[in-house]
Enzyme design. Structure first.
Site: not given
Ligand code: BGC
Length: 850
Positions: A448, A455, A719, A740
């Site tokens: 990602e 975030d 996260e 995260h």
């Molecule tokens: C990310 C997040 C992001 C989310 C969206 C994830 O895969 O890592 O932190 O905000 O997707 O819902």
């Protein structure tokens, strides 16, 4: 009196940055005897010579040190010098040092042409040899290469940046960099540029899998202009054209997610011809000066251990989860394949990396038998552990971790009397550093590493305590506006979008929340001037989506992402229980409100009126829809209560806080909030004086809680609340990063209540601060220093015993503060207005113990 921290676009001496109108800022530092001295008038002078004689622009009067923009005609490739002079009330006149900024090529056409070469199976090195016959006064290199480039003069790396030209949408903006290479020139020179795939050519985002191509045109591309100004007044330009040649490097593969391959056994190649890039391809490339801060090495780290795992793996442990790269000393026979793989956590004492998902994140090196130190050029990793294969007897000193991040000035330090809280503070700091690699990313390790907007949005205030983030977020907001322009006001959930084009509430509201927060923390109105169009466009986009039947509520929203109140026994449920319609309506209202406030600050009366009306209507709509006639909130979740309080929507706040406290109590004082509720829950509690509960959830060591992570050895913020189980096993691999920063937003509450330093809307940029000092037995003591946009605030306090606290606060020159000593018995201490100065109190408290 001293004038310090002079910046243009909030950057020290920027060179080659995009500057439409220069925005100057500075600070005033005074010693204790000068605290009552006032600034009567300021002179800001811009000249084209360091002696300040050829004045290009000047402004005199009452100027805002937090941001004074000057309308002036700038010339391309020109150094400007500037100076601030203050006339003080004691008739003294103080001048700053002379500072400079330098423009890039601006609108000047490029004489250089985009060049390319065969794709080949080895990354190319474009090069040009040239002589210099006369003494050079100044030499500047204007350059960019796609995917990513690394430039060398006479084999020495130019500059200390990594991963240039960094990450933009590439469709509307390709950044070029400017380097001062004066000192690198010799009589005979070779300018060479190595290219890698990066975000532009390699796979990136959710659209491609390992081995698949990236989104953009796969042809190598380079453009460069070297301008040499000779002492004799003449100038010469070395520009890319098809007289440049290309050689092949030993790099055979590079990828942001998948790492890099280098084979030093490959033979040298004969120089190849380069070609001019086809016209239609050139037309798609929009070059702009950089906005990105440089990504540089922030820390060189020695591993704390070299482990031999039960599987006999050799693993270096940095002791800290970082983002970046490494250096490895190698000395193996020719043909030996050396492989470095990275991970964030060990499992059963063995190397582990399954939570990186499809990101291969490795480095493969084929030795030519020579001893050397190897280092990747065109990738980065999120890791604490590095497993090395192919080295017969690795030694601890063979490996060095390189922490890479955008180069920002550190502005805050917060320390408590509790070691676990201090570890949390460190985890938050590292989470920021690790996720500030040009784009504010969600995470730095798996497939990602993107600018997920929620975030980013929830972490902005915390980030502003740790570092001077203005220029970093300004670049992000420019990227956001670029995407919005493509999607008619819609803010995609990821910026730069990399294939995403849909919006969600809370995520898209980054468009209004981030500029407003930057204004609060840095007091520079120009961020609002630049963002008002985007703020309004986002709010209007929601209005259009609403149509006449509240369609925005039914649109897809991530909602209280990763909240725990909808788990029902599942480990990786992602959606929380709070009604998305409520969240969407609240954030729509808040965006309308912030747009109204921004319009007011910049004096746009029509927009102010429009969004005042809209926010009022939305406020009433929320009242009617989600609160009962007697003031109960129809949605009974922690997060719903939190946002009702935080956004001041409840007709009866007492009722809502009582409900929230009751819910927490029933849940053993554990929150169950996600991305919406968590960043705000402690702030909402403190708004209602429930500081004890806020401290309780902060100190909680059980799941879910920040210190639960600390107890399990976290060195960054996870996260998910349950990223790792109590026995140390990772809970799932589907979506589970250990770096995260979003939940690190708790640091904001710590700064504002334990550190007692918060911005005030009426006097943004810390011209005034709210110092709400909430002592706590378990925390014991706090020391906070914050080098705010207006000067250095300090707070310290210590609990002496259950009835006494000692506190000391410093308000910097030119600033004021409201000091609230929470729990003070003496009425006079409960709320006082302070001028600049240092104040010390030993005072009696009541109700300190829970
Ligand atoms: C990310 C997040 C992001 C989310 C969206 C994830 O895969 O890592 O932190 O905000 O997707 O819902």
């Amino acid at each position: 009196m001293k004038i310090t921290d002079l910046r243009v676009q909030h950057i020290i001496s920027p060179m080659g940055y995009r500057i439409d109108a220069p925005d100057f800022s500075w600070k005033l530092e005074a010693d204790e005897t000068e605290l009552d001295t006032m600034v009567v008038s300021t002179r800001l002078t811009v000249a084209t010579d360091p002696g300040m004689e050829n004045v290009a622009a000047e402004s005199v009067g009452v100027l805002n040190p937090l941001g004074t923009e000057m309308e002036m005609a700038l010339r391309p490739r020109t150094v400007y010098y500037w100076q601030v002079t203050e006339t003080l009330s004691n008739a003294e006149v103080v001048s700053s040092d002379v500072q400079s900024f330098e423009t890039g090529k601006m609108e000047e056409p490029w004489t250089a042409q985009w060049i390319t070469c065969e794709k080949g199976d080895r990354h190319p090195v474009f090069f040009k040899e040239f002589g210099v016959t006369k003494p050079v006064k100044a030499a500047r290199l204007y350059i960019t290469g796609l995917g990513v480039f690394c430039a060398f003069m006479n084999d020495a790396r130019i500059g200390d940046e990594y991963l240039t030209p960094l990450c933009t949408d590439y469709e509307n903006t390709i950044q070029y960099m400017t380097y001062d290479v004066t000192e690198m020139l010799k009589a005979e020179n070779k300018l060479s540029v190595l290219l890698g795939e990066g975000w532009y050519m390699g796979r990136f985002g959710f659209v491609s899998q390992p081995g698949q191509p990236g989104m953009c045109d796969p042809a190598w591309k380079l453009i460069a202009e070297l301008h040499m100004a000779y002492e004799d007044g003449t100038e010469e330009v070395i520009a890319t054209d098809d007289s440049w040649q290309a050689a092949r490097s030993n790099i055979t593969f590079s990828s942001i997610y998948d790492g890099e391959h280098r084979d030093d056994t490959l033979p040298k190649t004969a120089p190849e011809k380069t070609a001019l890039l086809e016209k239609e391809k050139v037309e798609a490339l929009h070059l702009k000066e950089r906005l990105s801060l440089p990504v540089t090495i922030q820390e060189v780290m020695k591993p704390i251990a070299l482990l031999t795992t039960p599987k006999n793996e050799k693993v270096f442990d940095l002791g800290q989860n970082i983002t970046g790269s490494f250096r490895l000393s190698v000395n193996e026979p020719a043909g030996t394949v050396i492989r470095v793989k990275v991970g964030e956590i060990l499992q059963q004492d063995c190397f582990y990396r399954d939570n990186l998902r499809t990101a291969i994140a490795e480095y493969v090196y084929v030795s030519d038998g020579e001893p050397k130190v190897i280092e990747p050029y065109f990738t980065f990793y999120g890791y604490r552990y590095a497993m090395v294969e192919g080295i017969r007897e690795p030694k601890l000193e063979d490996f060095t971790g390189l922490a890479l991040s955008s180069a920002l000035t550190v502005t805050g330090s917060l320390k408590t009397g509790d070691a676990k809280l201090n570890q949390l503070i460190s985890n938050i700091f590292w989470g920021q550093r690790d996720n500030f690699l040009d784009v504010p990313t969600d995470c730095p390790q798996r497939d990602e590493r993107m600018g997920w907007t929620a975030d980013t949005q929830v972490f902005v205030p915390m980030a502003c305590y740790n570092m001077n983030t203005y220029a970093f977020y300004s670049k992000f907001l420019a990227d956001l506006r670029t995407e919005q322009d493509k999607f008619d006001g819609c803010v995609p959930v990821v910026v730069p979008a990399f294939g995403f084009f849909e919006a969600s509430s809370v995520w898209g509201d980054a468009a209004t929340i981030i500029p407003w927060d930057l204004y609060l923390y840095y007091g520079d109105p120009y961020i609002l001037k630049r963002s008002i169009g985007s703020m309004a466009a986002w709010t209007d986009y929601i209005t259009r989506m609403e149509a006449d039947d509240h369609a925005w509520r039914k649109h897809f929203h991530y909602g209280d992402w990763l909240a725990l109140d909808n788990m029902n026994g599942k480990v990786d449920e992602v959606f929380g229980a709070t009604d998305n319609a409520f969240i969407a309506d609240v954030y729509y209202y808040n965006s309308a409100l912030l747009t109204m406030k921004a319009a007011k600050v910049i004096g746009d009366a029509a927009a102010e009126e429009k969004y005042a009306r809209l926010s009022k209507e939305l406020y009433q709509m929320i009242r009617d829809e989600y609160f009962t006639a007697t003031g109960r909130l129809a949605i009974q979740t922690q997060t719903a209560c939190v946002i009702a309080l935080y956004y001041d929507l409840a007709p009866d706040r007492a009722r809502i806080i009582a409900t929230l406290l009751e819910m927490l109590k029933k849940n053993n004082d554990h929150f169950n909030t996600g991305f919406v509720g968590t960043p705000l829950i402690s702030k909402a509690l403190s708004m209602e004086g429930a500081d004890k509960t806020a401290y309780k959830i902060l100190h909680n060591e059980e799941y879910p809680g920040w210190l639960y992570e600390v107890n399990l050895g976290a060195t960054t913020v996870w996260e998910r609340w349950n990223s790792v189980n109590p026995d140390g096993s990772i809970s799932s691999t589907g979506m589970n990063s250990l770096n995260h920063y979003a939940y690190g937003s708790i640091g904001e509450w710590m700064w504002q209540n334990a550190g007692a330093i918060a911005p005030v809307e009426e006097a943004p940029g810390f011209k005034k601060a709210m110092m709400r000092l909430v002592p706590d037995m378990k925390t014991g003591s706090v020391e906070a220093c914050y080098d705010s946009a207006s000067g250095l605030y300090k707070t310290s306090w210590e609990v002496l015993d259950a009835a006494h606290v000692h506190a000391k606060v410093t308000v910097p020159y030119g600033c004021t503060a409201t000091l609230k000593l929470v729990y003070a018995v003496d009425e006079a201490l409960k709320c006082q207005e302070l001028k600049a100065g240092t104040y010390e109190f030993t005072y009696e408290v009541e109700n300190l113990e829970a």
